[in-house]
Scaffold this motif. Sequence first.
Motif, PDB file in Angstrom:
ATOM      1  N   ALA A   1      12.159  -2.234  81.843  1.00 12.76           N
ATOM      2  CA  ALA A   1      13.293  -2.454  82.730  1.00 12.76           C
ATOM      3  C   ALA A   1      14.238  -3.550  82.248  1.00 12.76           C
ATOM      4  N   GLY A   2      14.120  -3.945  81.006  1.00  9.87           N
ATOM      5  CA  GLY A   2      15.011  -4.987  80.526  1.00  9.87           C
ATOM      6  C   GLY A   2      15.027  -4.995  79.024  1.00  9.87           C
TER       7      GLY A   2
ATOM      8  N   TYR B   1      19.396  -7.294  85.529  1.00 13.37           N
ATOM      9  CA  TYR B   1      20.453  -6.903  86.471  1.00 13.37           C
ATOM     10  C   TYR B   1      21.592  -6.222  85.714  1.00 13.37           C
ATOM     11  N   ALA B   2      21.939  -6.776  84.561  1.00 11.62           N
ATOM     12  CA  ALA B   2      23.047  -6.220  83.777  1.00 11.62           C
ATOM     13  C   ALA B   2      22.750  -4.792  83.349  1.00 11.62           C
ATOM     14  N   ARG B   3      21.480  -4.478  83.198  1.00 10.95           N
ATOM     15  CA  ARG B   3      21.095  -3.136  82.799  1.00 10.95           C
ATOM     16  C   ARG B   3      21.191  -2.145  83.950  1.00 10.95           C
ATOM     17  N   GLY B   4      21.240  -2.657  85.175  1.00 15.52           N
ATOM     18  CA  GLY B   4      21.393  -1.766  86.317  1.00 15.52           C
ATOM     19  C   GLY B   4      20.304  -1.883  87.365  1.00 15.52           C
ATOM     20  N   TRP B   5      19.444  -2.888  87.231  1.00 14.60           N
ATOM     21  CA  TRP B   5      18.357  -3.026  88.203  1.00 14.60           C
ATOM     22  C   TRP B   5      18.734  -3.976  89.316  1.00 14.60           C
TER      23      TRP B   5
END
Lengths: 445, 445
Positions: free
Chosen positions: B241-242, B149-153
């Motif tokens: 994605a992470g 989530y912190a990465r933008g997902w």
Amino acid sequence: MPDPTATQALGRFVAGSDWRDIPAALRHEAKRSILNHVGCALGTARDPAVQAALRVMRGLGGAPAATVFGQGARLDPMGAAFVNAVASNLLDYDDTHLDTVIHPAAPVAPPLFALAEQRGLPGAAVLHAFLLGGEVACRIGNAVSPGHYARGWHITSTCGAFGAAAGCAGLLGLSAEQVAHAIGIASSEAAGTVENLPNAAKNVSVGNAARHGILAAMFAAEGYDAAPAAIEGPLGWARAAGDAADVAAITEGLGTRWEIGRNTYKPYPAGIVFHAVIDACLELRARLDAPPEAIAAVTVAGDALLLARGDRAVRNARDSRVSIHHSAALGLLRGRAGVADFEQPAVDDPALAGFRAKVTAALDAALPRGAARVTVRLANGREEETTVLTPRGSEARPLTDAELEAKYHENAALGGCADRAAAQIAAIWGLEEAADLGHLTALLA
Amino acid sequence: MPDPTATQALGRFVAGSDWRDIPAALRHEAKRSILNHVGCALGTARDPAVQAALRVMRGLGGAPAATVFGQGARLDPMGAAFVNAVASNLLDYDDTHLDTVIHPAAPVAPPLFALAEQRGLPGAAVLHAFLLGGEVACRIGNAVSPGHYARGWHITSTCGAFGAAAGCAGLLGLSAEQVAHAIGIASSEAAGTVENLPNAAKNVSVGNAARHGILAAMFAAEGYDAAPAAIEGPLGWARAAGDAADVAAITEGLGTRWEIGRNTYKPYPAGIVFHAVIDACLELRARLDAPPEAIAAVTVAGDALLLARGDRAVRNARDSRVSIHHSAALGLLRGRAGVADFEQPAVDDPALAGFRAKVTAALDAALPRGAARVTVRLANGREEETTVLTPRGSEARPLTDAELEAKYHENAALGGCADRAAAQIAAIWGLEEAADLGHLTALLA
């Protein structure tokens, strides 16, 4: 006025583009891309993976409004776009934007064909939207390359969704703002991993990229918006899916320098780094003019990438498409490297298997990427050698129109419609003048 | 035998699960999740964003086979799944798995309802598949949190696609291997960014997660495969994605410890960290028993996250849902915090606006996340204070069944079907015994 964001700049580019301003060479390249794309889709029309996709989409589908190439079937636009995208890209025999390794036509062209057929739009609008969508896909791909693919993202599927959205939005005549939102919506749709490339899941992500273009454009037309900095924002797609994006690459020279004009077409359904091997072997075969039994040994030299990918045992069709040994054997023994030459019967052919055993791979770090040097030693001691730096089909040696037509005929025969191929080819060359797609799609049904 | 990969382990879990082995409390939690989900979808049935999604899907859709809640409309299963997912999650008023901030029901339940309605499957199968799909979504979410989530997902959209795929594959009775492939296919479909959360593009990714579940399961049923290590492979989804995935979290205690059993339901359509503020103000309002004019000043203390998110000017409905000042004003002035209390008329209400100005936010780093301390000073000098550590609706203080029913009635009234709400609620509580969804979907049409 603040600088536009990446999606806003692309929205203005797409909505503001005029077909009459597109250089003639680029218009012709659009037709070449479409010719290559349609042929590749026909070539796999009978493949079980394509038939399965057709069944799934038929089970989900709405009114039959768009043609599935070579199937005698029509589906709703998203279903047709999915199956045509899967078919065209199935063997990776289609087109390549070499800097990004994006196959632009598979995700971008099918949704345009489907929407244009449904709505009776002219051929020139499809060609124009293809150039715009392909340009958007390749430019966003440039911005996130090479980190994006290296991280595990299948760039044809991810950037393809952006291109499909931009192309569809352009085809539907959306405003610059709406095109920007369609591209931004695509940033929340783009998916597909490299890990899945050897599996059928890859086909789903390519097909989805095509479907998502339609969805993004239709939602933008309905007023759905996206974040202004959907691509380059701190929690946007480029950072989420990559390490550091060169956002300026998206807009630099936009409308002047065309990335999609650099699209290339594969002459062989094999990994792109094996094309120089095949070319060299075809050349040596002609030069030697000796029976294959006379060949005692073959050495293929290339850079580290060629050896890492291609120095392998060949057990199945997938292996054969990325094999130095199989590529060399085809060139020297069969004198051709078509679709059937990379299928299981060819893998199992004793003559080819025996010849593969004569081939040795050797590292020559001085050779540039994509090049190959092949040395053949005959039983009588004679040696012949040739080096291919730029294989056929590369940007430096693009396939001619006649070669693209020959590839189309090969694919059409595989798809069971050899008798219509000439008429289909003529219809594609004539797309710019076609008032709608009816004539072409009737030939492709 | 080598250890199974993550998708293989999840495939065995889903295919091997037996409804009769599910503890009664968990079965009941499934019904609570569905009750909350359906109510939230009804609550936004008239929202323009939901109406637009309905138009898009109707334009694309096939035979009407599945009910869109509260719309008097039926769509093909993927279309219905899309619109119901969008509606249920539109206001983020739905459910939350707090460790991951996944809203599990929006992506997972709608495709199950759509497929079960189309195929006449029983209610217990839907409840069972919901638990399995929700479990898969939350466990994959645990494995990639918090970096993903912190990465933008947008984790509801991404992990929701896995849950939807697993649930649909389970509902269709696919084999363990096929379920694994469906989950692996979902890894090439999962998309959606945090950057787009304030925009309608977010709704597209939530709706797509639901659609993709159906697609992944149908392709797996047709024999499409995915990479064995589609999630944890070197070029798989988790790495793409992470940053670092805790893959063991996917399988540890699988089938024994249920993450979906920790699902929570929001009592207020506001950001989760504002719930303690509202609870504290409602409690003080009752305790003070004084007219609002008597209140001179309000101080809301919380941790850094509360202040970072909530200490803001309120200009529109979106602001109001993440405002300390608006939350406190609603609790103290209106004594309620329902959907209408966060819409534009409430934002513009002079009484609320005046009260918001009396509220001051203050940092108290000693307070735990999600807690709030509210101090009210009356004009006569009297002060009252209360601290809420675990708000209503949190895991420590779950909403009761009666509170969930009251929330449902509020939503049904907003959706224009207040008269049917009691019957709908009874049908949802009775889902386990329903031979098919016909009775419930008729009530929801």
